[in-house]
Design a protein around this motif. Structure first.
Motif, short mmCIF file in Angstrom:
data_model
loop_
_atom_site.label_atom_id
_atom_site.label_comp_id
_atom_site.label_asym_id
_atom_site.label_seq_id
_atom_site.Cartn_x
_atom_site.Cartn_y
_atom_site.Cartn_z
N PHE A 76 18.70 51.64 59.52
CA PHE A 76 18.80 50.26 59.28
C PHE A 76 18.68 49.49 60.66
O PHE A 76 19.31 49.68 61.76
N ARG A 77 17.73 48.66 60.85
CA ARG A 77 17.71 47.91 62.02
C ARG A 77 17.62 46.37 61.61
O ARG A 77 16.66 46.05 60.73
N PHE A 78 18.18 45.34 62.16
CA PHE A 78 18.11 44.12 61.94
C PHE A 78 17.91 43.25 63.02
O PHE A 78 18.85 43.33 63.96
N ASN A 99 13.59 40.26 61.34
CA ASN A 99 12.96 41.41 60.99
C ASN A 99 13.89 42.52 60.43
O ASN A 99 15.26 42.65 60.91
N TYR A 100 13.34 43.27 59.41
CA TYR A 100 14.20 44.12 58.67
C TYR A 100 13.70 45.73 58.81
O TYR A 100 12.52 45.66 58.28
N LEU A 101 14.22 46.43 59.23
CA LEU A 101 13.70 48.00 59.03
C LEU A 101 14.97 48.73 58.29
O LEU A 101 15.86 48.67 58.68
N PHE A 102 14.34 49.41 57.22
CA PHE A 102 15.36 49.94 56.59
C PHE A 102 14.72 51.38 56.02
O PHE A 102 13.61 51.51 55.31
N ASP A 103 15.40 52.73 56.55
CA ASP A 103 14.92 53.97 55.92
C ASP A 103 16.07 54.78 55.16
O ASP A 103 17.27 54.68 55.72
N TYR A 146 20.66 44.37 65.74
CA TYR A 146 21.69 45.44 65.43
C TYR A 146 20.79 46.56 64.66
O TYR A 146 19.94 46.35 63.81
N TRP A 147 21.37 47.94 65.05
CA TRP A 147 20.74 48.88 64.13
C TRP A 147 22.04 49.79 63.76
O TRP A 147 23.10 49.84 64.52
N LEU A 148 21.58 50.57 62.73
CA LEU A 148 22.79 51.38 62.18
C LEU A 148 22.23 52.73 61.76
O LEU A 148 20.96 52.75 61.35
#
Lengths: 390, 432
Positions: free
Chosen positions: B25-27, B56-60, B426-428
C-alpha cells in the motif's frame, strides 16, 4: 547478456583487499571446509549494511598462529598490516534478520565465493539486485525502493541517463521473455505514466493551468521529473515551449495525450483561452485567403507540411471543426469551393460514404443528394457517378 | 467525497475477500498553492491565489498467483474552486493471475495495454498464453472498452460504439531475438452534435452530425535483436488496414564502439495518423521523415557526456534539434538548440539532487532557461522562459517521508508564478 545488463557489480567497482592480505576463499571454504561464520563472525548479528564484517586478527587466531612474527608473511605482505576494507553501502540491510528470521544461508546470496580467492573475483559474490528481487518482488518481500535503499537520490542507472534512452528503452525491454530486469524497479504502474494514450485530460483553462498528474509515486522517485512534483514528465514551463517538440516530432505526444481531449482543452477556438494564446502564425496577413484559386494562404502551406499541428487545436469532438467554415460543399458542384482533397482522392476506393451517413464526408458535403445510395450523377454523387461538374 | 469512499470501500472489500499473502500500500497526500500575476490581463482577476490538494493511492494484494491491483488519484480545490472542484481517477483496477496452469497470464479490469499497435487503457480482459520450452511462444489477446479519458467510472459508452480488441504474437528467439506481430481493432465513436449547415441554395438548416463508421484496424511488426549482449537493433512497421497506409516505420541501432563509448542512429518514417473517419484525413498533407544520431561517453567517475543531432524532413522544409550535456547519478546539465521549421530555441537546464544528512534528509534543485520563438516565418521576437525549483525530502523512517518544494516560473504569459508544495508519502508492506 553482459554482467552490467544483468545488474552485476563490476569487480573493479568493489573494494580490493587483495593488496592488503594474501587470502584464498576456495582454499578455506572448499578445501578446509571452514564455515563462513567461522571467520565472518559478526555477520550473524549484524543489523546494518555499514558494519565491516571482514575478519579481524583474532578471528584468524583459531587456526593461524597470529602472534608468531616469523609467520606474518604467510598472510601479510611486507609491512602491510591494515584492517580489511568493506564496501561502502547505502542499503538498509540486516544480516541477522535474513539469517535468523528468513533462514537464509550465506551461499544463497553470496554465490561462487568457494571458487575464487577474493570476493571481487566473483561476479555473483556480492548479491546483485536480481538476486534480491527473487524474494523482494512485492510478494515474498517488499520491492519498494525505500525498503532497502536509504539514499534515493542516486539510483538512476547509467543507461537511463543516455540522451536517447526514451527512444531506446524499448530495445532493452522484451529482448528476452523475462523482460530483462525492468520489473525490479518498475511495475506496470510506472509504464503507464507515459504510455497512457487516452490519459491526462487536463482542464487547461486559465484558472486551472497546473493540474498535477503525478503518478510516479508508485515507482521510483529519483528522476528529475519526479522531483518536480507538479509535473509528470516535462519541465515546469513546458506548456509554453512544447510547440517546439510537437513540431519537431521529438516525441510522440500521443503516447500520453489524446489530441481530441487533451490539446483542445487549451487550443480549441472559442474556449476559455489562455491569455495571448492564439498562435502567432494565425495573426499574419494572408494566413487564410478566401476564394477559389487563391491557394488558401499560409494556413494551406502549413497544413500540407504538418497537419498534425492543425489537428492538435482543431480536432474537437462534439462540435464543428474550424475547417468547416470554409471547406464546405453545399451544392455538390465541383470547382466552386476551396480545394480540400488531393487530385484523385478516394477515386478508386470503396469508401464508407457508400455505407453510412456517419461518414465524415457528409460533414462538408451537405447537398440534398449527399448520402449513401444517393442518385447517380446528382450533386455529391456526381463527382464519381455521372457528369455534372464544371 | 463519494469517490474517496468508493476507493476505500474497494480496498476494504478486496482485503476481506482475499486471503492475502501480502499487501502493498502506498499513499501520498500533497497540498500546493500558487499565486499568479497575469501581466497580459486587464481584468481584476489578474492576480489569483489557489490552493489544491491531491492524493495518490497504490494498493496491491498478492495471494499466490493472484494479484489485485489498484492505482488511483483524487484531487480537490481547497480555495478558488475550479470546474467540479473535486476529481478522482482510477488508472488501474484489475485482478491478475500469473502463470496459471504454467501456461496463462490473465488480467481482468482497468489496465494499461502494451501489445504492439494495441495500446491504451482498457476496461476489459487480457490473456497471454505462453508456450514452448522456454516460454518463447507467447500469444496475447485482449478485448474491452477503451477507458474514458477522465479515468472515472461514469458515462460508459455503449459497447457497439466503443470497443477495442486485438492480439499480439511474440516469438522470443533462441537467444536475443524478439519478433512481435500485432493487430488492433478499435472503435471510438465521437459525440454527435447539432449545427447549422447550408443547403444547395445557401439557406441555413439545422443538421445533426453523427460521425460513425468502421473501426480503426492496425497491424504491426516489431523486431528486436541484441548482438553479443551489447549491440541493439530494433525495427518496426505499423500499417493502417482501413486507410491502406504505412503510418509508422522505424530502424534503430545502438552500438557499443568501446566499453565506454556508444553510438546510436535512428530513422523514422511517420505518416500523420488520425482516428479513422476524422476530418483531417480528407485534406492534402505530407509525411515526415526523421534522422538522428549521437554518442554517449561514460567516464570512469560515473559521468556520462552525450551529444545528439536530429533532423525532421517535411515537404520542402526541415527542422534540426541539437542536444548536448553531461550527467552523473546526482546532477546533470544539458543544452538544447532548435533550428528551422519547428522553431528556434536555445535552452539550458540543470539539476542537482543529493543527501544532506545521511539516510534522513535529501535536497533537490533544478533550473531551466530557454530563449525561443515558435515557428521560423511568423514570429520575429524571441521570448524568455525560466523555471526554478528547490525542494527537500525528510525521511525519518523508510516508510514515511515529507516533501517541501518551492517553484518559480517566469514566462511569456506570467511575470511571476510562485508555488509551494508540501506533502507526505507513506507506504506499507505486510505479509500474512
Amino acid at each position: 547478456m553482459t554482467k552490467q545488463q544483468k545488474g552485476m557489480v563490476f569487480a573493479s567497482e568493489r573494494n580490493d583487499n587483495s593488496k592488503l592480505i594474501k587470502f584464498d576463499h576456495k582454499l578455506h571454504v572448499t578445501d578446509a571446509e571452514i564455515k563462513c561464520a567461522d571467520c565472518h563472525k559478526n555477520a550473524l548479528t549484524s543489523i546494518s549494511s555499514k558494519d565491516n564484517l571482514n575478519p579481524v586478527k583474532k578471528d584468524c587466531a583459531g587456526c593461524h598462529e597470529v602472534n608468531d612474527e616469523k609467520t606474518c608473511n604467510y598472510c601479510h605482505y611486507d609491512g602491510v598490516f591494515k584492517k580489511l576494507e568493506a564496501p561502502k553501502s547505502e542499503l538498509i540491510f540486516s544480516h541477522k534478520f535474513h539469517i535468523e528470521t528468513e533462514k537464509k544461508q550465506c551461499i544463497d546470496c553470496h554465490q561462487e565465493l568457494d571458487k575464487v580467492k577474493f570476493s571481487k573475483e566473483s561476479a555473483a559474490g556480492f548479491p546483485s539486485m536480481e538476486s534480491c528481487y527473487s524474494c523482494h518482488n512485492s510478494q515474498k518481500a517488499s520491492n519498494n525502493c525505500e525498503s532497502c535503499h536509504s539514499n534515493l537520490t542516486n539510483l538512476t542507472p547509467k543507461n537511463h541517463r543516455s540522451v536517447n534512452f526514451l527512444n531506446e528503452h524499448k530495445m532493452s525491454f522484451g529482448v528476452s521473455s523475462d523482460k530483462n530486469n525492468c520489473m525490479m524497479c518498475h511495475s506496470d504502474n510506472f509504464c503507464q505514466v507515459c504510455h497512457s494514450p487516452v490519459g491526462f485530460k487536463g482542464n487547461n483553462s486559465k484558472d486551472n493551468f497546473y493540474a498535477p498528474y503525478y503518478t510516479k509515486e508508485g515507482a521510483v522517485r529519483t528522476d528529475r521529473a519526479a522531483l518536480q512534483k507538479l509535473t509528470t514528465a516535462h519541465t515546469l514551463n513546458y506548456k509554453f515551449t512544447h510547440g517546439l517538440d510537437a513540431n519537431q516530432k521529438s516525441f510522440e505526444c500521443n503516447t500520453c495525450h489524446e489530441p481530441q481531449s487533451f490539446c483542445v482543452s487549451c487550443h480549441q477556438s472559442g474556449g476559455e483561452l489562455i491569455t495571448g494564446f492564439v498562435p502567432t502564425s494565425h495573426q499574419v496577413n494572408n494566413f487564410t485567403t478566401f476564394g477559389v484559386n487563391t491557394g488558401g494562404g499560409l494556413h494551406s502551406e502549413l497544413a500540407r507540411k504538418d497537419i498534425e499541428s492543425c489537428a492538435s487545436c482543431h480536432n474537437v469532438e462534439g462540435s464543428d471543426p474550424t475547417c468547416i467554415k470554409c471547406h464546405f460543399d453545399n451544392d455538390g458542384v465541383k470547382g466552386t469551393h476551396p480545394k480540400t482533397h488531393d487530385f484523385g482522392f478516394m477515386k478508386d476506393e470503396k469508401g464508407i460514404w457508400h455505407e453510412t451517413a456517419g461518414a465524415v464526408c457528409y460533414t462538408c458535403h451537405t447537398d440534398a443528394n449527399a448520402k449513401p445510395n444517393g442518385i447517380s450523377g446528382v450533386g455529391f454523387c456526381g463527382y464519381c457517378h455521372g457528369q455534372n461538374t464544371r | 467525497m463519494k469517490p474517496k469512499l468508493l476507493i476505500l470501500t474497494a480496498m476494504f472489500f478486496a482485503v476481506n475477500i482475499t486471503y492475502g499473502q501480502s499487501i502493498n500500500f502506498r499513499f501520498n497526500n500533497y497540498v500546493y498553492g500558487w499565486q499568479r500575476i497575469d501581466t497580459l490581463s486587464n481584468s481584476s482577476s489578474a492576480k489569483t491565489t489557489h490552493l489544491r490538494g491531491y492524493q495518490n493511492y497504490l494498493f496491491d494484494v498478492n495471494s499466490g498467483k493472484w494479484t489485485f491491483n489498484a492505482l488511483a488519484q483524487t484531487e480537490e480545490d481547497i480555495i478558488n474552486k475550479v470546474d467540479k472542484g473535486f476529481r478522482y481517477r482510477f488508472y488501474n483496477l484489475y485482478v491478475k493471475g500469473s502463470n496459471l496452469f504454467d501456461l496463462l497470464d490473465l488480467k481482468l479490469g482497468r489496465q494499461n495495454l502494451f501489445a504492439g499497435v494495441g495500446k491504451g487503457t482498457l476496461d476489459g480482459l487480457h490473456l497471454k498464453i505462453k508456450s514452448g520450452e522456454n516460454k518463447e511462444y507467447q500469444l496475447a489477446v485482449f478485448g474491452g472498452i477503451p477507458a474514458p479519458s477522465s479515468y472515472e467510472f461514469e458515462n460508459f459508452p455503449k459497447l457497439k460504439d466503443n470497443f477495442h480488441f486485438g492480439a499480439q504474437f511474440i516469438y522470443y528467439g533462441v537467444k536475443d531475438l524478439m519478433a512481435g506481430l500485432s493487430y488492433s481493432n478499435k472503435k471510438q465513436t465521437p459525440e454527435s452534435y447539432s449545427t447549422i449547415r447550408l443547403d444547395s441554395v445557401f439557406n441555413p438548416v439545422t443538421r445533426e452530425i453523427t460521425l460513425d463508421g468502421p473501426s480503426e484496424q492496425l497491424a504491426g511488426l516489431d523486431i528486436n535483436y541484441t548482438y553479443l549482449g551489447k549491440h541493439n537493433f530494433y525495427s518496426k512497421v505499423y500499417y493502417d488496414i482501413e486507410l491502406k497506409k504505412l503510418y509508422r516505420a522505424e530502424i534503430n541501432a545502438r552500438v557499443a564502439i568501446k566499453d565506454n563509448l556508444r553510438a546510436f542512429a535512428e530513422y523514422n518514417y511517420r505518416e500523420p495518423h488520425f482516428t479513422y473517419n476524422s476530418i483531417f484525413w480528407v485534406f492534402a498533407y505530407s509525411k515526415y521523415q526523421e534522422l538522428q544520431g549521437g554518442l554517449d561517453y561514460s567516464f570512469d567517475n560515473g559521468i556520462i557526456a552525450y551529444g545528439k543531432v536530429g533532423t525532421v524532413l517535411y515537404e520542402n522544409d526541415n527542422s534540426v534539434k541539437v542536444q548536448a550535456g553531461f550527467s552523473n547519478a546526482n546532477y546533470g546539465f544539458s543544452f538544447i538548440k532548435y533550428m528551422g521549421y519547428a522553431g528556434e530555441s536555445d535552452g539550458i537546464s540543470g539539476y542537482y539532487q543529493n543527501q544532506i544528512y545521511e539516510d534522513i534528509l535529501s535536497a533537490s534543485a533544478s533550473v531551466s532557461y530557454s530563449r525561443y520563438r515558435l515557428g521560423d516565418i511568423y514570429e520575429t521576437d524571441k521570448v524568455n522562459s525560466f523555471s526554478g525549483m528547490l525542494g527537500v525530502t525528510y525521511r525519518p523512517m523508510p516508510q514515511l517521508s515529507v516533501d517541501a518544494q518551492g517553484q518559480l516560473l517566469i514566462n511569456r504569459i506570467y511575470e511571476s508564478d510562485m508555488r509551494f508544495l508540501i506533502g507526505f508519502n507513506y507506504w506499507l508492506f505486510k505479509k500474512f
